[in-house]
Design an enzyme around this catalytic site. Structure first.
Site, PDB file in Angstrom:
ATOM      1  CB  SER A 231      -1.074  -0.083   1.040  1.00  0.00           C
ATOM      2  OG  SER A 231      -2.031   1.008   1.152  1.00  0.00           O
ATOM      3  CG  ASP A 357      -6.551  -1.417  -4.445  1.00  0.00           C
ATOM      4  OD1 ASP A 357      -7.497  -0.665  -3.710  1.00  0.00           O
ATOM      5  OD2 ASP A 357      -5.644  -1.610  -4.081  1.00  0.00           O
ATOM      6  CG  HIS A 386      -5.715  -1.670  -0.535  1.00  0.00           C
ATOM      7  ND1 HIS A 386      -5.015  -1.023  -1.444  1.00  0.00           N
ATOM      8  CD2 HIS A 386      -5.312  -1.314   0.714  1.00  0.00           C
ATOM      9  CE1 HIS A 386      -4.165  -0.131  -0.854  1.00  0.00           C
ATOM     10  NE2 HIS A 386      -4.143  -0.622   0.507  1.00  0.00           N
TER      11      HIS A 386
END
Length: 439
Positions: A231, A357, A386
């Site tokens: 991330s 995502d 995600h």
């Protein structure tokens, strides 16, 4: 001939007919519309999976036609040439994302903590799990067990994650179990350590990672070091790679669910109901992290504004923009984005993103830049959410962790790629670069 009751009579008949329909039928109709609404809102794709016979979707690979990384390493990765199928009861990017830390089964182990002090007096917690600490495994990557022969992987957490986040503990344990030494580089101010300098962690703060990498390389110059970012940690990792070019003592890296362009991501967070939901949740998490170091944040930024902030943009505008002396919040987002530095990456890099995502839009993915750079292979899947990519009926396995392990193992075993990187380190005699710390 006009009927009794005039022109309204047919409507009276219709209303009378509607009253004859049982209430239970109306409730069933409402339930149907509710299911359709939820199905659409959560972008559930289980019907699509059923229609396709639960075959999943193939992984799309973007790379330069002359890429030695693809020829020598990625071409041997079966998972990247296969298909990804989401866990049936998690057939939604939102369910995968929201339930990530709840569903992931956290391995039981204890880190060994090392406190690292940066050049500006900051404090970073390095949490270690050595391959030898995982008693149930005798597996070695190269069949050897000397310190120099055991590869090291640095894991860079996401926005407000730390070494105890379930998904991070899962990859740490998995890599250690398969013969790797692993260290989680927590962001300053997170992981239970205090802020000890006039500087806090932001979305574009890559210099801490650079100092840690150089520190580990100097301490273990013969060890092959790799890195994995998740991330926002992936954004910081790729930004670090792009900023330093060839002066990076890493053999390879993996970026999972990189947001790439924070300016585009900021716009994305304002579009739909679920994106606004994530924006509020992540903004709240940032505020809670800042409250742990209120005194420092109050000196360097607008604390009252931070307390009033409700979104990531609001928080960054009241903190990172001010502390970094940026004229606008958009200027900060541009500076902090890794997308502008993709073409400078000189380390073998695998990037993994899911098209669905719900936190990092695929509009920000730099397809052309990745295709231009021979050192990058971009893998995208239709589904996955995600940093989730749940697979199997039980949902205990995360596909991206298996992909990361396979890629790094093949890269480490490559007869040319890893040796070329190590030779480059010796020729360059890499040292820690002198860099201005913006925020």
């Amino acid at each position: 001939m006009e009927t009794t009751g005039g022109s309204f009579y047919p409507y009276k008949l219709l209303f009378r007919a509607l009253t004859l329909i049982p209430v239970s039928h109306y409730l069933l109709l409402l339930l149907f519309f509710f299911i359709v609404f939820v199905y659409s809102l959560l972008e559930i794709h289980i019907l699509q999976d059923i229609i396709t016979g639960y075959g999943g979707s193939s992984v799309s690979l973007t790379y330069n036609s002359a890429s030695e990384l693809y020829t020598e390493v990625v071409s041997k990765c079966s998972l990247l040439h296969g298909r990804y199928l989401a866990t049936p009861w998690l057939s939604s990017p939102h369910l995968q994302t929201i339930l990530l830390n709840a569903v992931v089964k956290t391995p039981s182990f204890t880190y060994k903590r090392e406190i690292f002090h940066t050049s500006d007096g900051g404090t970073v917690a390095l949490d270690w799990l050595m391959s030898s600490d995982v008693s149930e495994s005798n597996f070695q990557v190269n069949g050897t067990n000397t310190v120099a022969d055991i590869p090291l992987v640095i894991v860079v957490p996401g926005l407000t994650s730390n070494s105890n986040s379930p998904y991070l503990k899962k990859i740490v344990y998995n890599m250690a179990k398969h013969g790797w030494n692993v260290v989680v580089c927590n962001h300053r101010g997170l992981g239970g350590v205090p802020l000890t300098s006039e500087c806090f962690y932001t979305a574009g703060k890559s210099d801490d990672l650079g100092e840690v990498v150089n520190h580990l390389h100097r301490r273990q110059p013969e060890t092959q070091i790799y890195a994995v970012g998740t991330s926002l940690g992936a954004n910081i990792l790729v930004k670090y790679l792009g900023e330093n070019g060839v002066n990076v003592p890493l053999v390879g890296a993996v970026a999972i669910s990189n947001p790439w362009d924070l300016l585009i991501g900021d716009r994305f967070f304002t579009r739909a109901i679920m994106q606004r939901f994530y924006n509020r949740i992540l903004g709240k998490n940032l505020k809670e992290a800042a409250r742990l170091h209120q005194e420092t944040y109050a000196r360097l930024s607008d604390w009252e504004g931070i307390e009033r902030s409700r979104t990531i943009r609001d928080f960054n505008d009241r903190s990172a923009r001010i502390a970094g002396n940026f004229d606008t919040i958009d200027a900060f987002h541009r500076w902090a984005s890794s997308v502008r530095l993709v073409t400078n990456v000189s380390v073998p890099l695998l990037c993994v993103n899911a098209i669905d995502d719900p936190v990092c839009t695929d509009e920000a993915i730099p397809w052309d830049e990745c295709r231009k750079n021979k050192n990058i292979v971009l893998a995208t899947t239709k589904h996955g959410g995600h940093i989730a990519f749940f697979e199997g009926l039980s949902g205990e396995s995360l596909w991206w962790i298996r992909v990361t392990k396979e890629f790094l193992s093949n890269l480490h075993a490559s007869p040319t790629m890893s040796k070329q990187q190590m030779q480059k380190f010796k020729e360059l005699n890499l040292v820690s670069p002198d860099k201005k710390k913006l925020v």
